[in-house]
Design an enzyme around this catalytic site. Structure first.
Site: not given
Ligand SMILES: *[C@@H]1O[C@H](CO)[C@@H](O)[C@H](O)[C@H]1NC(C)=O
Ligand SMILES: *[C@@H]1O[C@H](CO)[C@@H](O)[C@H](O)[C@H]1NC(C)=O
Ligand SMILES: *[C@@H]1O[C@H](CO)[C@@H](O)[C@H](O)[C@H]1NC(C)=O
Ligand SMILES: *[C@@H]1O[C@H](CO)[C@@H](O)[C@H](O)[C@H]1NC(C)=O
Ligand SMILES: *[C@@H]1O[C@H](CO)[C@@H](O)[C@H](O)[C@H]1NC(C)=O
Length: 500
Positions: A30-31, A73, A122, A124, A180, A272-273, A281
């Site tokens: 995540d990130d 996602r 996660k 989301h 994250h 994801d980013n 981000r």
């Protein structure tokens, strides 16, 4: 589905290698970014990612199509950009974005093809009918700290999934919430939740985690982050949280091995980013789009730590996994428009280097208030970004706003002290409509050459590439910002005469 490029040889090889059943383990951070020794950052130790990398193809040019959690996602799990699958922004709370009801997602297609699906961590994305999983421990019915950051809990859930007597092949999606930020949601655990479960008073303990600590002097500061004591301390906290994810990945891979699935499972790791720092981000610059990507396929010749330069997009994940399971993408329509995947299967890259040099980007929102539509294409070293609503200031998200790095950047800017940053807040907020960069001469993307006569033909060619992809993916923003889309008229983009 983009698998036309897969040679018969690849198909045969897959058939031989995975005759005993073929499974997929998809791991998403995540990130997460390039803070790993796999990507030559020597300031941080990620031994478990390094182990995975030794039996993976390491992509050096992998990109998300959108730099925001839920949209990314959604794009990973559908193969469709956010403007086509409908999840324009974050899914939770007041943001409330969801994919269109008729979208056929990866878990849905796999489930219909007799594959057992599971998600841990996660999720989301929504709605549930678009993204169904047979086995699900997510923020929807558990604490996201437990299923996304407590690596002992994650290990036990992976074990539970793999111990099933169900003989069908499986798709298991492990979506870490690490690394994250959490300074906005759970500040008691530190800016990156780096203290959660570290055994200190009030922090609880994660039995399988041995925290790794870093000093601000030790971290490597990427070119897009201000080199200040605040940002360095922020990065040191991020490194500790990345270490927890890394150890979690080790535990997940151990569970896979103990369950006897080492040699029949495709393992994919990505994020994801971009990382949650300035220019990262929520941006479509390199620092917001570039992602780590490791693909490990048992027995494949290039999965031995080789580095690939071939361009990969996270829009390729769905076509890759469908290809692995030999499942064709169905013919169907959303709002009367045919849906086709513009991504490609990445499996041929495991055989030989591929001539892939183009990726696309599409972003509309992050939080509900953060409307800043952008479209992009990167072709070789050239990056073109179209900022549709360029007259608005670029928006800032809530958890990034309270971060030590951004607070420090604001303070320094207000008081006129050196920011040690490569941009000014003014230039960051106010962007040109068209941004064109030649990354071979300008890797940090600061010299906009969109108006440079020497690049005029390239500019037109790339605008045309972007427009073509927007039509192919039914982009409702295709005529913006100086026209209105009138599909029944010819030409369909009707001018607004709004002085743009
Ligand atoms: C790491 O550095 C080595 C040596 O310069 C290079 O060959 C390799 O491609 C780099 N790896 C990545 C993932 O960038
Ligand atoms: C979450 O949902 C899954 C079914 O998808 C169920 O098996 C599990 O027990 C649920 N967990 C909790 C904590 O409710
Ligand atoms: C993590 O999960 C394990 C197993 O469920 C539990 O024993 C432990 O207390 C959890 N740690 C934290 C910090 O919640
Ligand atoms: C997987 O393959 C390796 C190398 O061929 C072999 O040593 C190992 O025993 C195999 N594992 C299983 C579970 O079949
Ligand atoms: C920024 O300035 C405010 C007000 O002076 C102060 O409270 C805060 O600690 C500063 N933050 C950073 C990261 O320097």
């Amino acid at each position: 589905m983009g698998s036309q490029g897969v040679s018969a040889c690849v198909w045969l090889l897959c058939a031989v290698l995975v005759a005993d059943g073929k499974n997929v383990l998809l791991i998403i951070g995540d990130d997460a970014g390039f803070e790993s020794d796999v990507y030559n950052n020597t300031a941080i130790q990620t031994p478990h990612l390094r182990e995975l990398a030794k039996r993976s193809l390491i992509f050096k040019n992998a990109f998300t199509s959108v730099s925001s959690c839920s949209p990314s996602r959604g794009a990973i799990l559908t193969g469709l950009p956010q403007h086509q699958n409908g999840i324009y922004g974050l899914h939770q709370d007041v943001h409330h974005f969801n994919s269109f009801d008729d979208v056929r997602s990866l878990p849905l297609l796999l489930s219909q093809a007799g594959i057992r699906t599971g998600i841990i961590g996660k999720k989301h994305v929504g709605p549930e009918t678009v993204y169904p999983f047979d086995f699900a421990y997510t923020e929807e019915n558990s604490s996201v700290l437990q299923v996304g950051r407590n690596i002992t809990r994650i290990k036990l859930l992976v074990r539970k999934f793999l111990q099933s007597k169900d003989q069908r092949p499986f798709f298991l999606y492990v979506a870490f919430h690490d690394p994250h930020r959490c300074g906005h949601s759970q500040p008691q655990y530190g800016p990156f939740c780096e203290k959660f479960g570290n055994g200190e008073p009030g922090m609880g303990r994660i039995p399988d985690w041995t925290p790794q600590y870093y000093t601000p002097e030790q971290v490597q500061v990427p070119y897009f982050i201000p080199d200040t004591p605040s940002a360095r301390a922020d990065l040191a906290a991020q490194y500790t949280t990345i270490g927890r994810m890394d150890q979690g990945i080790g535990l997940v891979l151990d569970e896979l091995r103990s369950a006897g699935h080492d040699n029949d499972t495709l393992v994919i790791f990505s994020s994801d980013n971009g990382i949650p720092f300035p220019n990262g981000r929520t941006n479509l610059y390199w620092s917001g789009r570039a992602e780590p990507l490791l693909i490990s396929s048992p027995g494949q010749p290039r999965c031995r730590g080789e580095v690939s330069q071939s361009f990969a997009s996270l829009l390729d994940i769905t076509p890759t996994i469908l290809d692995w399971f030999s499942i064709p993408y169905p013919d169907y329509k959303v709002f009367g428009k045919s849906v086709t995947l513009t991504g490609k299967s990445l499996l041929p890259a495991l055989e030989a280097e591929q001539p892939w040099t183009t990726v696309y980007g599409s972003q509309s929102h992050h939080e509900i208030t953060m409307y800043y539509p952008m479209r992009s294409v990167q072709h070789m070293q050239y990056l073109l970004i179209h900022n549709l609503n360029f007259k608005m200031p670029f928006p800032i998200d809530q958890d990034f706003y309270v971060s030590p790095t951004f607070q420090d950047l604001l303070n320094r800017t207000i008081s006129g002290r050196p920011t040690n940053w490569f941009k000014t807040l003014h230039s960051y907020y106010l962007r040109d409509r068209w941004e064109l960069y030649d990354r071979s001469k300008d890797p940090s993307e600061v010299k906009n050459i969109a108006g440079d006569p020497g690049y005029h033909d390239l500019f037109l060619t790339m605008q045309e590439m972007l427009r073509k992809w927007q039509w192919e993916t039914s982009d409702p923003w295709i005529c913006a910002p100086d026209g209105v889309l009138e599909e029944k008229l010819d030409p369909p983009c009707r001018p607004l005469h709004n002085e743009l």
